[in-house]
Design a protein around this motif. Structure first.
Motif, PDB file in Angstrom:
ATOM      1  N   THR A  61      98.689  51.937  91.628  1.00 13.79           N
ATOM      2  CA  THR A  61      99.754  51.900  92.902  1.00 13.79           C
ATOM      3  C   THR A  61     100.881  52.598  92.387  1.00 13.79           C
ATOM      4  OG1 THR A  61      99.084  49.550  92.836  1.00 13.79           O
ATOM      5  CG2 THR A  61     101.346  49.879  93.615  1.00 13.79           C
ATOM      6  N   TYR A  62     101.611  53.356  93.623  1.00 18.54           N
ATOM      7  CA  TYR A  62     102.431  54.239  93.255  1.00 18.54           C
ATOM      8  C   TYR A  62     103.575  54.341  94.387  1.00 18.54           C
ATOM      9  CZ  TYR A  62     104.668  58.818  91.745  1.00 18.54           C
ATOM     10  OH  TYR A  62     105.367  59.570  91.325  1.00 18.54           O
ATOM     11  N   GLY A  63     104.493  53.328  94.116  1.00 16.71           N
ATOM     12  CA  GLY A  63     105.658  53.104  95.098  1.00 16.71           C
ATOM     13  C   GLY A  63     104.769  52.264  96.299  1.00 16.71           C
ATOM     14  N   CYS A  64     104.703  52.366  97.388  1.00 16.28           N
ATOM     15  CA  CYS A  64     104.155  51.567  98.493  1.00 16.28           C
ATOM     16  C   CYS A  64     102.800  52.252  98.827  1.00 16.28           C
ATOM     17  CB  CYS A  64     104.826  51.446  99.728  1.00 16.28           C
ATOM     18  SG  CYS A  64     105.224  53.023 100.509  1.00 16.28           S
ATOM     19  N   ASN A  65     102.231  53.238  97.917  1.00 17.22           N
ATOM     20  CA  ASN A  65     100.724  53.697  98.287  1.00 17.22           C
ATOM     21  C   ASN A  65     100.081  53.652  96.905  1.00 17.22           C
ATOM     22  OD1 ASN A  65     101.319  54.753 100.937  1.00 17.22           O
ATOM     23  ND2 ASN A  65     102.581  56.159  99.864  1.00 17.22           N
ATOM     24  N   ARG A  66      98.800  54.228  96.785  1.00 16.98           N
ATOM     25  CA  ARG A  66      97.993  54.441  95.663  1.00 16.98           C
ATOM     26  C   ARG A  66      97.855  55.940  95.508  1.00 16.98           C
ATOM     27  NH1 ARG A  66      96.061  49.936  93.521  1.00 16.98           N
ATOM     28  NH2 ARG A  66      94.080  50.851  92.776  1.00 16.98           N
ATOM     29  N   ARG A  67      97.999  56.208  94.312  1.00 16.64           N
ATOM     30  CA  ARG A  67      97.757  57.666  94.038  1.00 16.64           C
ATOM     31  C   ARG A  67      96.845  57.847  92.681  1.00 16.64           C
ATOM     32  NH1 ARG A  67     102.064  60.679  96.408  1.00 16.64           N
ATOM     33  NH2 ARG A  67     102.424  59.754  98.423  1.00 16.64           N
ATOM     34  N   CYS A  68      96.382  59.046  92.581  1.00 11.73           N
ATOM     35  CA  CYS A  68      95.677  59.440  91.309  1.00 11.73           C
ATOM     36  C   CYS A  68      96.573  59.746  90.330  1.00 11.73           C
ATOM     37  CB  CYS A  68      94.612  60.418  91.747  1.00 11.73           C
ATOM     38  SG  CYS A  68      93.204  60.127  92.792  1.00 11.73           S
ATOM     39  N   ALA A  69      97.130  58.798  89.364  1.00  8.96           N
ATOM     40  CA  ALA A  69      97.935  58.923  88.354  1.00  8.96           C
ATOM     41  C   ALA A  69      97.378  59.574  86.833  1.00  8.96           C
ATOM     42  CB  ALA A  69      98.921  57.908  88.267  1.00  8.96           C
ATOM     43  N   ALA A  70      98.097  60.364  86.217  1.00  2.67           N
ATOM     44  CA  ALA A  70      97.578  60.406  84.825  1.00  2.67           C
ATOM     45  C   ALA A  70      97.821  59.355  84.311  1.00  2.67           C
ATOM     46  CB  ALA A  70      98.422  61.452  84.265  1.00  2.67           C
ATOM     47  N   VAL A  71      96.634  59.112  83.220  1.00  2.63           N
ATOM     48  CA  VAL A  71      96.451  57.787  82.320  1.00  2.63           C
ATOM     49  C   VAL A  71      96.302  58.281  81.128  1.00  2.63           C
ATOM     50  CG1 VAL A  71      95.287  56.429  84.273  1.00  2.63           C
ATOM     51  CG2 VAL A  71      94.110  57.765  82.445  1.00  2.63           C
ATOM     52  N   THR A  72      96.554  57.073  80.172  1.00  2.88           N
ATOM     53  CA  THR A  72      96.612  57.208  78.650  1.00  2.88           C
ATOM     54  C   THR A  72      95.077  56.513  78.421  1.00  2.88           C
ATOM     55  OG1 THR A  72      97.866  55.370  78.177  1.00  2.88           O
ATOM     56  CG2 THR A  72      98.777  57.700  78.203  1.00  2.88           C
ATOM     57  N   VAL A  73      94.416  56.572  77.576  1.00  7.98           N
ATOM     58  CA  VAL A  73      93.253  55.947  76.971  1.00  7.98           C
ATOM     59  C   VAL A  73      93.385  55.573  75.588  1.00  7.98           C
ATOM     60  CG1 VAL A  73      90.761  56.041  76.903  1.00  7.98           C
ATOM     61  CG2 VAL A  73      91.834  57.173  78.763  1.00  7.98           C
ATOM     62  N   ASN A  74      93.334  54.267  75.339  1.00  7.08           N
ATOM     63  CA  ASN A  74      93.710  53.821  74.051  1.00  7.08           C
ATOM     64  C   ASN A  74      94.961  54.322  73.517  1.00  7.08           C
ATOM     65  OD1 ASN A  74      91.484  52.163  74.131  1.00  7.08           O
ATOM     66  ND2 ASN A  74      90.126  53.853  73.473  1.00  7.08           N
ATOM     67  N   LYS A  75      95.820  54.609  74.156  1.00 10.55           N
ATOM     68  CA  LYS A  75      97.381  55.004  73.741  1.00 10.55           C
ATOM     69  C   LYS A  75      96.970  56.408  73.389  1.00 10.55           C
ATOM     70  CE  LYS A  75      99.047  50.752  72.428  1.00 10.55           C
ATOM     71  NZ  LYS A  75      99.609  49.879  71.438  1.00 10.55           N
ATOM     72  N   ASN A  76      96.117  57.236  73.631  1.00  5.15           N
ATOM     73  CA  ASN A  76      95.993  58.985  73.318  1.00  5.15           C
ATOM     74  C   ASN A  76      96.081  59.396  74.992  1.00  5.15           C
ATOM     75  OD1 ASN A  76      95.277  58.517  70.656  1.00  5.15           O
ATOM     76  ND2 ASN A  76      93.229  57.832  71.439  1.00  5.15           N
ATOM     77  N   HIS A  77      96.833  60.532  74.882  1.00  5.89           N
ATOM     78  CA  HIS A  77      97.126  61.286  75.956  1.00  5.89           C
ATOM     79  C   HIS A  77      95.953  62.422  76.051  1.00  5.89           C
ATOM     80  CE1 HIS A  77     101.647  60.306  76.283  1.00  5.89           C
ATOM     81  NE2 HIS A  77     101.014  59.239  75.623  1.00  5.89           N
ATOM     82  N   LEU A  78      95.634  62.388  77.187  1.00  9.23           N
ATOM     83  CA  LEU A  78      94.543  63.401  77.691  1.00  9.23           C
ATOM     84  C   LEU A  78      94.844  64.818  77.775  1.00  9.23           C
ATOM     85  CD1 LEU A  78      92.445  61.320  80.023  1.00  9.23           C
ATOM     86  CD2 LEU A  78      92.103  61.598  77.546  1.00  9.23           C
ATOM     87  N   GLY A  79      94.265  65.838  77.654  1.00  8.15           N
ATOM     88  CA  GLY A  79      94.858  67.185  77.607  1.00  8.15           C
ATOM     89  C   GLY A  79      94.999  68.037  76.489  1.00  8.15           C
ATOM     90  N   SER A  80      95.142  68.980  76.639  1.00  6.34           N
ATOM     91  CA  SER A  80      95.086  70.094  75.445  1.00  6.34           C
ATOM     92  C   SER A  80      96.434  70.830  75.098  1.00  6.34           C
ATOM     93  CB  SER A  80      94.096  71.169  75.369  1.00  6.34           C
ATOM     94  OG  SER A  80      94.236  72.115  74.499  1.00  6.34           O
ATOM     95  N   CYS A  81      96.958  71.062  74.127  1.00  6.48           N
ATOM     96  CA  CYS A  81      98.223  72.015  73.938  1.00  6.48           C
ATOM     97  C   CYS A  81      97.950  73.263  74.326  1.00  6.48           C
ATOM     98  CB  CYS A  81      98.673  71.835  72.317  1.00  6.48           C
ATOM     99  SG  CYS A  81      99.278  69.990  72.022  1.00  6.48           S
ATOM    100  N   ARG A  82      96.838  73.599  74.207  1.00  6.32           N
ATOM    101  CA  ARG A  82      96.358  75.155  74.812  1.00  6.32           C
ATOM    102  C   ARG A  82      96.796  75.366  76.194  1.00  6.32           C
ATOM    103  NH1 ARG A  82      90.657  76.236  73.527  1.00  6.32           N
ATOM    104  NH2 ARG A  82      90.732  73.795  73.488  1.00  6.32           N
ATOM    105  N   ASN A  83      97.075  74.231  77.124  1.00  4.49           N
ATOM    106  CA  ASN A  83      97.298  74.216  78.299  1.00  4.49           C
ATOM    107  C   ASN A  83      98.466  73.655  78.842  1.00  4.49           C
ATOM    108  OD1 ASN A  83      94.549  74.993  78.587  1.00  4.49           O
ATOM    109  ND2 ASN A  83      93.773  72.675  78.960  1.00  4.49           N
ATOM    110  N   SER A  84      99.306  73.611  77.986  1.00  2.37           N
ATOM    111  CA  SER A  84     100.736  73.249  78.032  1.00  2.37           C
ATOM    112  C   SER A  84     101.400  74.190  78.917  1.00  2.37           C
ATOM    113  CB  SER A  84     101.358  73.251  76.908  1.00  2.37           C
ATOM    114  OG  SER A  84     101.654  74.124  75.946  1.00  2.37           O
ATOM    115  N   SER A  85     102.583  73.633  79.755  1.00  2.00           N
ATOM    116  CA  SER A  85     103.323  74.506  80.307  1.00  2.00           C
ATOM    117  C   SER A  85     104.568  73.957  80.514  1.00  2.00           C
ATOM    118  CB  SER A  85     102.785  74.808  81.909  1.00  2.00           C
ATOM    119  OG  SER A  85     102.745  73.547  82.790  1.00  2.00           O
ATOM    120  N   GLY A  86     105.694  74.616  81.220  1.00  2.00           N
ATOM    121  CA  GLY A  86     106.979  74.078  81.443  1.00  2.00           C
ATOM    122  C   GLY A  86     107.885  74.498  80.371  1.00  2.00           C
TER     123      GLY A  86
END
Length: 125
Positions: A61-86
């Motif tokens: 649920t995202y506002g009044c819609n449903r969206r594909c939102a980034a999640v955490t799994v067992n309090k671990n954030h997915l992704g790699s620091c090699r792909n970091s940006s911004g």
């Protein structure tokens, strides 16, 4: 009331409870509801089913819609620091002090993936 209707409702409730509890941990947890979201229907981003979302995202649920939102799994954030940006975010020691789409890289929160992802199979108008 019709006996078959009551049996159908009981079966449906049983399936809902058992399927949700089994899959919810493996899919990660949805972010908290962002009430400030605008209610806009964008078929590239709106999901109805989990299978529409890419790996590492959940149909939430995202506002009044449903969206594909980034999640955490067992309090671990997915992704790699090699792909970091911004730009570098706030100081951190662990991922849990960063937002869901960020990871703690070299003691700073960095964006490693998008907060909201487009769906894989958009619903046609």
């Amino acid at each position: 009331m019709n006996v078959y209707f009551i049996l159908f409702l009981g079966f449906f409730a049983f399936i809902e409870v058992n399927c949700k509890s089994r899959n919810s941990k493996s899919l990660g947890t949805c972010p908290k509801l962002d009430i400030s979201s605008v209610c806009v229907v964008d078929y590239k981003f709106n999901c109805l089913f989990q299978k529409q979302c890419p790996t590492g995202y959940r149909c939430c649920t995202y506002g009044c819609n449903r969206r594909c939102a980034a999640v955490t799994v067992n309090k671990n954030h997915l992704g790699s620091c090699r792909n970091s940006s911004g730009k570098k975010g706030k100081r951190c020691k662990k991922d849990k002090s960063c937002k869901r789409h960020e990871k703690c890289c070299n003691k700073r929160c960095r964006r490693v993936r998008k907060k909201i992802a487009p769906v894989r199979y958009p619903i046609k108008k």
